[in-house]
Design a protein around this motif. Structure first.
Motif, PDB file in Angstrom:
ATOM      1  N   SER A  62       0.559  -1.299   0.222  1.00 22.98           N
ATOM      2  CA  SER A  62      -0.083  -0.106   0.417  1.00 22.98           C
ATOM      3  C   SER A  62       0.878   1.179   0.156  1.00 22.98           C
ATOM      4  O   SER A  62       0.311   2.235  -0.579  1.00 22.98           O
ATOM      5  CB  SER A  62      -0.966  -0.091   1.221  1.00 22.98           C
ATOM      6  N   ILE A  63       2.528   1.470   0.519  1.00 25.88           N
ATOM      7  CA  ILE A  63       2.643   2.467   0.865  1.00 25.88           C
ATOM      8  C   ILE A  63       3.661   2.665  -0.157  1.00 25.88           C
ATOM      9  O   ILE A  63       3.443   3.519  -1.087  1.00 25.88           O
ATOM     10  CB  ILE A  63       3.610   2.558   2.571  1.00 25.88           C
ATOM     11  N   VAL A  64       3.914   1.750  -1.098  1.00 27.85           N
ATOM     12  CA  VAL A  64       5.621   2.083  -2.200  1.00 27.85           C
ATOM     13  C   VAL A  64       4.126   2.160  -3.068  1.00 27.85           C
ATOM     14  O   VAL A  64       3.876   3.140  -3.801  1.00 27.85           O
ATOM     15  CB  VAL A  64       5.871   0.441  -2.567  1.00 27.85           C
ATOM     16  N   VAL A 102      -7.499   6.866  -0.826  1.00 34.13           N
ATOM     17  CA  VAL A 102      -6.572   5.692  -0.532  1.00 34.13           C
ATOM     18  C   VAL A 102      -5.619   5.854   0.373  1.00 34.13           C
ATOM     19  O   VAL A 102      -5.825   4.763   1.145  1.00 34.13           O
ATOM     20  CB  VAL A 102      -5.957   5.966  -1.878  1.00 34.13           C
ATOM     21  N   ILE A 103      -5.411   7.233   0.305  1.00 32.17           N
ATOM     22  CA  ILE A 103      -4.646   8.076   1.822  1.00 32.17           C
ATOM     23  C   ILE A 103      -5.198   7.027   3.440  1.00 32.17           C
ATOM     24  O   ILE A 103      -4.841   7.471   3.959  1.00 32.17           O
ATOM     25  CB  ILE A 103      -4.207   8.989   1.638  1.00 32.17           C
ATOM     26  N   PHE A 104      -6.603   7.969   3.146  1.00 24.68           N
ATOM     27  CA  PHE A 104      -7.374   7.758   4.408  1.00 24.68           C
ATOM     28  C   PHE A 104      -7.756   6.973   4.836  1.00 24.68           C
ATOM     29  O   PHE A 104      -7.050   5.904   5.758  1.00 24.68           O
ATOM     30  CB  PHE A 104      -8.821   8.936   4.325  1.00 24.68           C
ATOM     31  N   LEU A 105      -7.702   5.343   3.807  1.00 26.87           N
ATOM     32  CA  LEU A 105      -7.722   4.782   3.873  1.00 26.87           C
ATOM     33  C   LEU A 105      -6.427   3.316   4.183  1.00 26.87           C
ATOM     34  O   LEU A 105      -7.160   2.114   5.385  1.00 26.87           O
ATOM     35  CB  LEU A 105      -8.967   3.531   2.671  1.00 26.87           C
ATOM     36  N   PHE A 150      -3.958   4.602   5.731  1.00 28.47           N
ATOM     37  CA  PHE A 150      -3.304   4.760   6.783  1.00 28.47           C
ATOM     38  C   PHE A 150      -3.744   5.872   8.753  1.00 28.47           C
ATOM     39  O   PHE A 150      -2.955   6.181   9.155  1.00 28.47           O
ATOM     40  CB  PHE A 150      -2.242   5.667   6.239  1.00 28.47           C
ATOM     41  N   THR A 151      -5.609   6.075   7.361  1.00 28.21           N
ATOM     42  CA  THR A 151      -5.929   5.925   9.224  1.00 28.21           C
ATOM     43  C   THR A 151      -6.991   5.317   9.282  1.00 28.21           C
ATOM     44  O   THR A 151      -7.378   4.633   8.697  1.00 28.21           O
ATOM     45  CB  THR A 151      -6.201   7.671   8.623  1.00 28.21           C
ATOM     46  N   ASN A 152      -8.005   5.624  10.279  1.00 31.23           N
ATOM     47  CA  ASN A 152      -9.619   4.336  10.770  1.00 31.23           C
ATOM     48  C   ASN A 152     -10.548   5.894  10.574  1.00 31.23           C
ATOM     49  O   ASN A 152     -11.570   5.266  11.713  1.00 31.23           O
ATOM     50  CB  ASN A 152      -8.776   3.778  11.967  1.00 31.23           C
ATOM     51  N   ILE A 153     -10.363   7.047  10.507  1.00 31.02           N
ATOM     52  CA  ILE A 153     -11.426   7.558  10.187  1.00 31.02           C
ATOM     53  C   ILE A 153     -12.559   7.263   9.892  1.00 31.02           C
ATOM     54  O   ILE A 153     -14.201   7.486  10.702  1.00 31.02           O
ATOM     55  CB  ILE A 153     -10.909   9.226   9.934  1.00 31.02           C
ATOM     56  N   LEU A 154     -12.663   6.738   8.219  1.00 23.34           N
ATOM     57  CA  LEU A 154     -13.665   6.904   7.993  1.00 23.34           C
ATOM     58  C   LEU A 154     -14.400   4.489   8.356  1.00 23.34           C
ATOM     59  O   LEU A 154     -13.376   3.983   8.533  1.00 23.34           O
ATOM     60  CB  LEU A 154     -13.303   6.071   5.608  1.00 23.34           C
ATOM     61  N   SER A 155     -15.676   5.176   8.114  1.00 22.29           N
ATOM     62  CA  SER A 155     -16.222   3.732   9.354  1.00 22.29           C
ATOM     63  C   SER A 155     -16.397   2.880   7.666  1.00 22.29           C
ATOM     64  O   SER A 155     -16.361   3.595   6.472  1.00 22.29           O
ATOM     65  CB  SER A 155     -18.128   4.310   9.178  1.00 22.29           C
ATOM     66  N   SER A 156     -16.866   2.045   7.786  1.00 22.97           N
ATOM     67  CA  SER A 156     -16.859   0.509   6.823  1.00 22.97           C
ATOM     68  C   SER A 156     -17.803   0.880   5.665  1.00 22.97           C
ATOM     69  O   SER A 156     -17.685   1.361   4.617  1.00 22.97           O
ATOM     70  CB  SER A 156     -17.292  -0.402   7.526  1.00 22.97           C
ATOM     71  N   GLU A 157     -19.457   1.527   6.318  1.00 24.61           N
ATOM     72  CA  GLU A 157     -20.259   2.016   4.888  1.00 24.61           C
ATOM     73  C   GLU A 157     -20.002   3.025   4.311  1.00 24.61           C
ATOM     74  O   GLU A 157     -20.420   3.298   2.974  1.00 24.61           O
ATOM     75  CB  GLU A 157     -21.572   2.643   6.452  1.00 24.61           C
ATOM     76  N   LEU A 158     -19.759   4.400   4.795  1.00 29.60           N
ATOM     77  CA  LEU A 158     -18.956   5.397   4.701  1.00 29.60           C
ATOM     78  C   LEU A 158     -17.528   5.056   3.809  1.00 29.60           C
ATOM     79  O   LEU A 158     -17.848   5.669   2.065  1.00 29.60           O
ATOM     80  CB  LEU A 158     -18.147   6.343   5.314  1.00 29.60           C
TER      81      LEU A 158
END
Length: 413
Positions: free
Chosen positions: A244-246, A330-333, A335-343
């Motif tokens: 994912s990072i690369v 993609v960055i939020f998905l 590298f973070t846990n902000i987004l809920s699965s539904e959103l």
């Protein structure tokens, strides 16, 4: 409120109606683009890049169409082929998406060199270099994502399926295959002579009995069931993080930054060139005819270069508008846990559609901004129309001559 059912319904509408329409129209548009840019008089290093872009966009949209098969899990051989090839399809779709991004970066840099350093144009902005760059980008993007097919595996099962109700009947099928269910006729009540039927399955292995659905017992049939499952590689945390990072850095962030920088520089150059053209048009009357002719040639050259640059700038601007939201997602998905699965699921559907639109829309930009493209398109369409009418006329004349010959034969007999 985003519920699972509403998301599934929304996805089904998008995947089975809206996205296929975009993809089909986009595939046709990109075929047309390739035909136009490969015409002899349209040959140039820039148009070679645009041909490659149309090629990459075509295959990206082509593989995107395969999403339709996610709603057909059984019965058809071609569906089995799809699920067997699912890993490869995902790989190539992702690879062609990155190829499209890389080609956009390449022709943006080439255009910058052509207008900013015209003295080096003959050396670096050639058809040969363009072809070599395109081949290198294809290999780099395809090999850079080659691990993708190994994240999925093909699964083939047999299931019980009731074609009348559209429901699965695995329990009934298992009972029918291992033991014959016992049929029992029961009276409805004391005063009613009619009976109702029950089927009782004896599960000797687990030492139990249970009642079966009559409709499923009578209509349950064995079918082939195909699907794709994720492999252990897909669940390997280390692999997922590194990949994912690369991929995000090499194929998303760096290209977008380069495009923003060079596109801004191109916009500045076009603005400066427009100001220069205005100055050149204000020629003093006392100047010689040779000076006027030289001035006119300079104005024409600047105007032509500006037109080509504006077309490429517009492609990049639309590209950035469609791709930057996806890059942010993609960055939020990853590298973070902000987004809920539904959103996250909802945004993925919307942003995928936006990327599909970006791959399909270039024809409109070419028609609106490129005079050469419009002229070549009109000429090609006239040629096709003439050929079609000539073929139809020839066929009609042949039928008339055959009809006349038949009439003559009848008359002379």
């Amino acid at each position: 409120m985003l519920t699972e059912d509403s998301l599934q319904n929304f996805r089904q509408i998008m995947v089975t109606a809206i996205n296929p329409t975009i993809c089909i129209l986009g595939c046709l548009a990109n075929i047309f683009n390739m035909i136009i840019f490969t015409r002899k008089h349209m040959r140039s290093s820039t148009n070679i890049y645009l041909t490659a872009l149309a090629f990459a966009d075509f295959f990206y949209l082509f593989f995107s169409l395969s999403e339709l098969f996610n709603y057909q899990r059984f019965s058809h051989f071609y569906v089995a082929i799809y699920f067997y090839s699912y890993g490869t399809i995902v790989w190539l779709k992702e690879a062609f998406s990155y190829i499209s991004i890389s080609i956009t970066v390449s022709f943006t840099i080439e255009r910058y060199i052509a207008v900013r350093y015209p003295i080096h144009r003959q050396r670096y902005c050639t058809e040969t270099i363009a072809k070599r760059v395109i081949i290198a980008l294809f290999l780099f993007c395809i090999l850079g994502t080659i691990a993708k097919p190994f994240e999925f595996k093909f699964v083939h099962k047999t299931k019980g399926y009731n074609s009348k109700t559209g429901n699965y009947c695995d329990q009934e099928l298992a009972c029918l295959e291992t033991s014959q269910p016992e049929r029992i006729e029961l009276a409805r009540n004391i005063n009613d002579t009619s009976t109702t039927t029950k089927f009782i399955c004896n599960d000797a292995e687990n030492n139990r009995t249970f009642e079966l659905n009559q409709n499923d017992v009578e209509n349950c049939k064995k079918i082939d069931y195909y699907k794709t499952e994720e492999t252990d590689l897909r669940f390997n945390t280390t692999y997922v993080q590194i990949y994912s990072i690369v991929v995000t850095i090499i194929f998303v962030l760096i290209p977008l930054i380069v495009l923003i920088v060079f596109n801004s520089l191109l916009i500045h150059i076009v603005h400066e060139a427009s100001k220069l053209r205005e100055k050149l048009t204000q020629v003093p009357i006392s100047r010689s005819d040779s000076g006027l002719k030289k001035n006119a040639n300079e104005i024409k050259t600047i105007s032509q270069e500006n037109k080509i640059t504006i077309v490429l700038i517009s492609i990049v601007v639309v590209f950035l508008l469609c791709q930057i939201p996806w890059a942010i997602y993609v960055i939020f998905l990853y590298f973070t846990n902000i987004l809920s699965s539904e959103l996250a699921y909802f945004l993925a559907i919307i942003l995928n559609t936006l990327v599909d639109i970006n791959s399909a829309i270039n024809l409109i930009l070419y028609c609106g901004l490129s005079e050469d493209y419009r002229k070549t398109s009109k000429k090609l369409l006239r040629e096709l129309t003439f050929r079609a009418s000539s073929t139809a006329s020839s066929s009609s004349n042949k039928q008339k001559s055959m009809s006349t010959l038949a009439d003559h034969t009848i008359y002379t007999s």
